[in-house]
Design a protein around this motif. Structure first.
Motif, PDB file in Angstrom:
ATOM      1  N   THR A  32       5.178   1.521  -1.885  1.00 41.85           N
ATOM      2  CA  THR A  32       5.835   1.350  -3.170  1.00 41.85           C
ATOM      3  C   THR A  32       4.885   1.705  -4.308  1.00 41.85           C
TER       4      THR A  32
ATOM      5  N   PHE B  61       8.860  -6.445  -4.773  1.00 44.75           N
ATOM      6  CA  PHE B  61       9.555  -7.056  -5.906  1.00 44.75           C
ATOM      7  C   PHE B  61      10.277  -8.332  -5.491  1.00 44.75           C
TER       8      PHE B  61
ATOM      9  N   THR C 230      10.311   4.316  -4.861  1.00 43.04           N
ATOM     10  CA  THR C 230      11.002   3.159  -5.437  1.00 43.04           C
ATOM     11  C   THR C 230      11.700   2.390  -4.324  1.00 43.04           C
ATOM     12  N   THR C 231      11.116   1.265  -3.958  1.00 42.35           N
ATOM     13  CA  THR C 231      11.728   0.363  -2.981  1.00 42.35           C
ATOM     14  C   THR C 231      11.568  -1.066  -3.493  1.00 42.35           C
ATOM     15  N   GLN C 232      12.160  -2.000  -2.788  1.00 45.43           N
ATOM     16  CA  GLN C 232      12.071  -3.407  -3.168  1.00 45.43           C
ATOM     17  C   GLN C 232      10.993  -4.143  -2.377  1.00 45.43           C
TER      18      GLN C 232
ATOM     19  N   THR D 293      15.282 -13.197  -4.028  1.00 47.74           N
ATOM     20  CA  THR D 293      14.656 -12.573  -2.865  1.00 47.74           C
ATOM     21  C   THR D 293      14.082 -13.653  -1.965  1.00 47.74           C
TER      22      THR D 293
ATOM     23  N   ASN E  76      13.301 -10.653  -7.316  1.00 49.55           N
ATOM     24  CA  ASN E  76      14.230 -10.853  -8.424  1.00 49.55           C
ATOM     25  C   ASN E  76      14.369 -12.344  -8.702  1.00 49.55           C
TER      26      ASN E  76
ATOM     27  N   LYS F 178       3.695  -9.939  -4.818  1.00 54.68           N
ATOM     28  CA  LYS F 178       4.955  -9.283  -5.182  1.00 54.68           C
ATOM     29  C   LYS F 178       5.250  -9.494  -6.671  1.00 54.68           C
TER      30      LYS F 178
ATOM     31  N   GLN G 263       6.158  -4.990 -14.357  1.00 50.53           N
ATOM     32  CA  GLN G 263       6.488  -3.943 -13.392  1.00 50.53           C
ATOM     33  C   GLN G 263       5.943  -2.592 -13.848  1.00 50.53           C
TER      34      GLN G 263
END
Length: 804
Positions: free
Chosen positions: A307, A335, A330-332, A361, A337, A786, A391
């Motif tokens: 990422t 991250f 671009t991945t999660q 998440t 939320n 994260k 971010q």
């Protein structure tokens, strides 16, 4: 086939070696580098005079974004457009976290953009590009605005062509990104046509986002080009020369399971090449590319990419890099939320607002999200929202050298362009040479950095011979608002001394004395590091201070009306709104810059330079004040509640209560005034002032040379220590505690430190007297590295008449 090198943590610095035997040896021989990333989450990016900037600081390992465990000094500075540091604070980062504030409580700051800069001592030895930078705007309160000026479409536009892979290959269809900007470096949108100098049309050109765009054309060696824009603005075109021989990387296809790259060459080569995949300074994988054909396709699976920014390097058989490409994945993966849920969508003024926060998440066992939260009036946001988030900073600003205009906008889809396309344009136009991991120092090159605290080091010499004074005593006395602390040290065989990791808060008087063997101060003291050094501001950092649009006119008018109402509530409020409205107070006899908790002294004496010959302030006081008797260091006053007071008076240092021994240790050269307070004025200080008050007011600044001339072997200076944190003011309104004081907070709520998991955490605060739309921003990092992001909205659209 791929070779996994995860145990090898390396930074690929291309220092070529003709003796390298293999790609494995070549990769393994690269030096290991380190980097810290420091991010400041501020409550907002736009401020008025009189506002306070609140921030939370996150210090992480640059490679995996986990919290940095050690305690370190953190320097926070406010820098103007000339590169001058106008505010500076020292804070301590503990376990990767700190919190603080900057006050703009005067109008000495000019209106405009400022650079908020932060760094640790460790970061000072890295490149300046690794320091945290953020642009903030400070404005006066006003109700008049200049007319908007139409953009000068006749001004020159500068367009840089940046070919994919770093070179334009002859007779190849090249993908070329471009960046258009004005003479101030601000991005501008363009639309026009690319021609050869002979007038042959080559391609249409149109920017897609913030002056960035891409086009394809077949380049010819020796050909020159020009651009004609539809609005007839003049263009200065910067385009590299076409290469007749070479190889390059090009992104061919983005797939669900990875990407496909194309290796393009002007001629065939039987020898193999290599594609090296790097991420945040680590070489994780590489692939061998067989020789023979001119053009080849190479597939990279998602498990090879990470990422954020991936650096892809084409290395020839001689182990020399010939082409590079940055690719943003671009991945999660990295991250979390944060779900923010207000208990209502609409509120009244001074009504309690309740929020639930939890991680959308799923977190691993024991993983927590450490976050900070701000709630601000939506009108304080710029047109495109916040220009920087945690971010955008950790994944873009801290990874690329030089400013990225409105970096946060690259992570949002727009009407005509998606986030992924924006990010790829940025990768193409930033180029691999802007990648901040390229030139880091290896671990062996990094100097040892001390832990948190101030450092005072120097040398003691004999007064007459100037020879180093070995094994003699050195005293460090820190005199602050909360008392004094004495440190004892010794010089080594070369006369050097060091006081390391000294911790104190606020401004304190620092006294360092080098003694001879008879405990006398007849020595020569040289101090190499009196407190905090200033780190030079680079021109690249000032590039961040570009033009920014102002907030809405409605925000200015609301602030203007709020200030008028506050001035009505506080008639003596020392505020100026516009040139026509002034609130002025007369200067009292004792308005000399000193803080006094009493209105006026009974007697005041100015200390002159020649008074420095006195041993201490008690010897100075003796015989100078009526009805004040001094015996040694014992003081008593007549007319303080009894004929002769039997106990000592109250002692004040710059308005704060201190012990007598603190007063005794202050050199006379540091004292500006000595004042005696008796009678009613002393009674203001309560029972403590019943026996009278001795108030010592120190000089704000004394030059080192001047001090050393007056007191041999002594250094005296007032030096800022660590910032003492103060809490954000968030009133709670109830029937019993309702207040008539106007409440016009622009930052409605600020919480610098919260722990969030997948269970709901409740937060509550009250709305103020403004009717407004509000935006909630949550940012932070989990204990496993994260990135955490959360947003929500609500509105205050009704007046609570009972409390208004």
């Amino acid at each position: 086939m791929f070779k996994n090198l995860t145990p090898i943590v390396v930074l690929l610095l291309f220092v070529f070696s003709a003796t390298a035997q293999s790609i494995e040896n070549y990769v393994a021989d690269q030096p290991n580098g380190q980097i810290q990333k420091l991010y400041l989450h501020t409550d907002r990016e736009f401020y008025f005079w009189g506002d306070t900037l609140w921030f939370s600081a996150y210090l992480v390992n640059g490679q995996n974004h986990t919290y940095f465990a050690d305690s370190l000094n953190m320097h926070v500075e406010l820098i103007d457009k000339e590169g001058e540091i106008v505010r500076k604070e020292l804070l301590m980062v503990v376990n990767g976290f700190s919190k603080g504030y900057l006050s703009f409580n005067d109008n000495t700051l000019e209106e405009g953009n400022y650079l908020l800069r932060a760094y640790t001592d460790f970061m000072q030895v890295q490149q300046p590009e690794n320091l945290f930078n953020k642009t903030i705007t400070i404005s006066a309160v006003k109700n008049k605005f200049p007319e908007d000026k139409a953009e000068d479409i006749g001004s020159k536009v500068y367009i840089d062509f940046l070919p994919e892979g770093g070179i334009l290959l002859n007779e190849k269809i090249n993908r070329v990104a471009f960046k258009a900007y004005n003479r101030l470096g601000k991005s501008v949108d363009v639309k026009g046509t690319l021609f050869t100098m002979s007038g042959k049309k080559v391609a249409d050109i149109e920017s897609s986002f913030q002056g960035l765009g891409v086009l394809f054309f077949k380049s010819q060696a020796g050909e020159k080009y020009k651009i004609e824009l539809d609005d007839d603005r003049q263009v200065s075109l910067n385009i590299p020369e076409v290469s007749e021989i070479g190889s390059k990387l090009a992104l061919s296809l983005v797939k669900k399971n990875g990407i496909q790259l194309r290796v393009e060459s002007t001629e065939a080569d039987d020898r193999p090449a290599y594609l090296v995949c790097m991420h945040r300074g680590m070489v994780n994988n590489y692939i061998e590319i067989p020789g023979s054909e001119k053009d080849k396709l190479v597939d990279l699976k998602n498990d090879v990419l990470s990422t954020g920014i991936n650096r892809l390097v084409l290395v020839n058989s001689d182990l020399q890099p010939v082409s590079e490409r940055l690719y943003f994945k671009t991945t999660q993966d990295e991250f979390v939320n944060i779900e923010v849920s207000p208990n209502k969508e609409e509120y009244s003024t001074r009504e309690e607002i309740e929020l639930d926060l939890k991680s959308e998440t799923k977190l691993t066992k024991g993983e927590l999200a450490r976050v900070s939260m701000t709630v601000i009036n939506k009108d304080l946001l710029l047109k495109n929202g916040n220009a920087q988030t945690i971010q955008s900073y950790l994944l873009l600003d801290s990874e690329l050298n030089g400013p990225v205009d409105n970096a946060a906008a690259f992570f949002k889809d727009s009407e005509n362009i998606e986030s992924a396309e924006k990010l790829d344009l940025l990768m193409l136009t930033s180029g691999w040479s802007s990648y901040s991991w390229n030139n880091l120092k290896s671990v062996e090159e990094m100097p040892e950095i001390a832990g948190a605290g101030l450092q005072f080091k120097g040398k003691v010499r004999k007064l007459v011979t100037q020879k180093p004074f070995a094994d003699t005593d050195v005293l460090l006395n820190i005199i602050g608002k909360e008392g004094s602390v004495l440190f004892n040290g010794k010089t080594n065989e070369t006369g050097d001394f060091l006081f390391d990791n000294v911790e104190y808060f606020d401004t304190a008087l620092v006294i360092i004395q080098g003694l001879n063997n008879k405990d006398k101060r007849y020595t020569n003291l040289e101090l190499a590091y009196p407190g905090q050094e200033t780190f030079e501001v680079s021109e690249k950092e000032l590039d961040h201070l570009g033009d920014r649009e102002i907030v809405s006119v409605g925000m200015y008018r609301q602030k203007y009306q709020n200030e008028l109402k506050l001035s009505e509530f506080y008639p003596d409020r020392n505020t100026r709104i516009l040139e026509e409205i002034k609130v002025v107070r007369s200067k009292s006899e004792f308005d000399d810059g000193h803080y006094r908790p009493y209105p006026s002294p009974s007697h005041s004496i100015q200390v002159e330079d020649w008074h420095s010959s006195y041993v201490d302030v008690f010897q100075f006081i003796k015989g100078r004040f009526p009805n004040v008797w001094v015996t040694g260091d014992h003081v008593r006053m007549r007319g303080t509640g009894s004929i002769y007071a039997s106990t000592e008076p109250l002692y004040l240092l710059d308005g704060f209560t201190v012990q007598k021994d603190v007063i005794k240790n202050i050199p006379m050269v540091q004292i500006d005034k000595v004042e005696v307070i008796k009678g009613p004025f002393a009674a203001i200080l309560g029972m403590n002032g019943a026996n009278g008050v001795i108030s010592i007011l120190t000089r704000t600044e004394v030059s080192d040379n001047y001090t050393n001339q007056l007191i041999a072997g002594t250094f005296v200076k007032r030096i800022n220590g660590f910032q003492k944190y103060r809490e954000f003011y968030s009133p709670r309104y109830t029937v019993a505690s309702d207040s008539e004081i106007p409440d016009y907070r622009q930052t409605l709520y600020w919480n610098p430190a919260m722990l969030v998991d997948d269970k709901s955490q409740n937060v509550s605060f009250f709305s103020c007297d403004n009717l407004a739309n509000y935006k909630i921003f949550v940012e932070g990092i989990t204990t496993t590295g994260k990135i955490c992001i959360g947003e929500a909205d609500f509105v205050v659209n009704k007046r609570n008449l009972e409390s208004f």
